[in-house]
Design an enzyme around this catalytic site. Structure first.
Site, PDB file in Angstrom:
ATOM      1  N   GLU A 244      41.529  41.182  43.049  1.00  0.00           N
ATOM      2  CA  GLU A 244      41.986  40.473  44.240  1.00  0.00           C
ATOM      3  C   GLU A 244      41.672  41.300  45.487  1.00  0.00           C
ATOM      4  O   GLU A 244      41.771  42.513  45.462  1.00  0.00           O
ATOM      5  CB  GLU A 244      43.498  40.238  44.152  1.00  0.00           C
ATOM      6  CG  GLU A 244      43.941  39.639  42.826  1.00  0.00           C
ATOM      7  CD  GLU A 244      45.445  39.745  42.586  1.00  0.00           C
ATOM      8  OE1 GLU A 244      46.166  40.116  43.531  1.00  0.00           O
ATOM      9  OE2 GLU A 244      45.877  39.463  41.465  1.00  0.00           O
TER      10      GLU A 244
ATOM     11  N   GLU B  48      49.695  33.374  50.295  1.00  0.00           N
ATOM     12  CA  GLU B  48      50.913  33.529  49.497  1.00  0.00           C
ATOM     13  C   GLU B  48      51.972  34.225  50.334  1.00  0.00           C
ATOM     14  O   GLU B  48      51.662  35.111  51.141  1.00  0.00           O
ATOM     15  CB  GLU B  48      50.639  34.357  48.247  1.00  0.00           C
ATOM     16  CG  GLU B  48      51.907  34.651  47.428  1.00  0.00           C
ATOM     17  CD  GLU B  48      51.659  35.610  46.287  1.00  0.00           C
ATOM     18  OE1 GLU B  48      52.512  35.701  45.389  1.00  0.00           O
ATOM     19  OE2 GLU B  48      50.617  36.292  46.297  1.00  0.00           O
TER      20      GLU B  48
END
Length: 383
Positions: free
Chosen positions: A203, A295
């Site tokens: 990520e 997020e």
């Protein structure tokens, strides 16, 4: 960028959550946290292998650490690892000839630079000097499932799957979202393979947090090998977007080197480092799912939904110069070519709090893109 008059299209594709499982092969290790005797006014101890230290104008300290003594080599599978200084050139990946990334994003280099054979690692406590936004790579073990989310996590993302992927690239719009207490707000790319206990993930993106995050980020935990001596992970980004004003986005690329098998990270076409092939299980054979989006953590302080922003803190309907976006989203196929995704599925945990709109504009440089984000708690966003 041609976003104002876009046609919104929702297409089919699968959605997965952010912050993902990162199963290392085959060992696990504790979360990494920096501690200074319980006080927040003390500097951290100098990193092992430090040749030189540089203090930035805001007081943060950068240690120039021997490249072979960086935290990556605390991982038991990397004890005899030979560093790959550059990815092989037989793939369709652009590499900047002149490393201009640091003056473009970070200011600590104004007071010096790290010598050859070292990499920069931030030393100062996060809680001492507030930051606007930092570039982030994460190694976390918070689980999620497709079309689902762990408690307290909320998402606005797209996914494409159904094929075999060997990389992803996108331009990610950078903002300074408001966050509260131990909550964070991030925007990033996820490259995943496998499911459940066999899920691997790498990520990269930008984040802002309350400086009390859990899990492993950047070089706090072993696993990511940095090779670039001019760019410090976990250091603030100088340039960010402003509402109704100038916009700033960062091109980020993650791709698998066909020769070594390592997963490389590039920022602004500059190679930063890689996740070694040996720490993976399912990602050794490529990825079956790519996620892009935002997020946040919602701790529901005071018994109500958080006011932590996602992205710019504005809904995607507000469009360019107001909402956050990902643009020019592409994936790498088995021939090393970057292609536009054929299918996307948008997913928002709570659209009344954080939403997303997908679009495509071949007539401009925007390519495949989406707007995302929101303000959190409001008249329409409750619990």
């Amino acid at each position: 960028m041609g976003f104002e008059n876009h046609k919104t299209v929702f297409r089919s594709c699968g959605i997965l959550a952010l912050i993902t499982l990162y199963h290392l092969n085959p060992v696990e290790f504790a979360y990494g946290r920096n501690i200074a005797s319980g006080r927040h006014d003390l500097e951290l101890v100098k990193h092992k292998g430090t040749f030189k230290s540089i203090e930035s104008k805001n007081g943060e300290v950068i240690d120039c650490v021997d490249i072979y003594k960086q935290p990556a080599f605390d991982h038991p599978l990397l004890k005899n690892h030979t560093i790959e200084m550059h990815p092989s050139s037989n793939q369709n990946v652009v590499e900047s000839e002149n490393d201009q990334i640091t003056p473009y994003l970070q200011e600590w280099h104004e007071n010096g630079e790290c010598p050859e054979g070292t990499i920069p690692i931030v030393r100062t406590l996060k809680s001492v000097y507030p930051r606007k936004a930092i570039l982030n790579i994460s190694i976390d073990r918070i689980g999620h499932h497709q079309f689902g989310a762990p408690t307290g996590h909320e998402y606005a993302q797209v996914t494409f799957n159904g094929g075999k992927y060997y990389g992803v690239q996108a331009n990610i719009n950078v903002w300074t979202p408001t966050t509260y207490s131990s909550e964070y707000s991030l925007a990033q790319l996820w490259v995943l393979s496998g499911e459940g206990e066999n899920l691997n993930s790498v990520e990269a993106g930008w984040m802002r947090d309350g400086y009390q995050n859990s899990g492993c980020y950047n070089l706090d935990c072993p696993g990511f090998v940095q090779v670039n001596r001019r760019f410090a992970l976990d250091y603030k980004i100088n340039r960010v977007s402003t509402y109704n004003g100038p916009q700033f986005n960062i091109p980020i690329t993650i791709f698998k080197n066909k020769v070594s098998g390592h997963w490389w990270l590039q920022i602004l076409n500059t190679s930063i480092g890689y996740w070694p092939d040996s720490i993976f299980t399912t990602l050794r054979d490529g990825s079956n799912t790519i996620n892009c989006g935002g997020e946040i953590i919602n701790n529901e302080a005071g018994g109500r939904h958080t006011q932590t922003d996602m992205g710019s803190g504005h809904f995607p309907i507000e469009g360019f110069k107001r909402a956050s976006y990902f643009s020019n989203i592409k994936y790498m196929d088995g021939n090393g070519e970057f292609k536009d995704p054929e299918q996307l599925i948008p997913y928002a945990t709570k659209p009344s709090c954080y939403d997303l709109h997908v679009g495509e504009d071949k007539s401009t440089s925007s390519g495949t893109y989406f707007y995302f984000g929101g303000p959190g708690y409001s008249d329409i966003c409750q619990n």
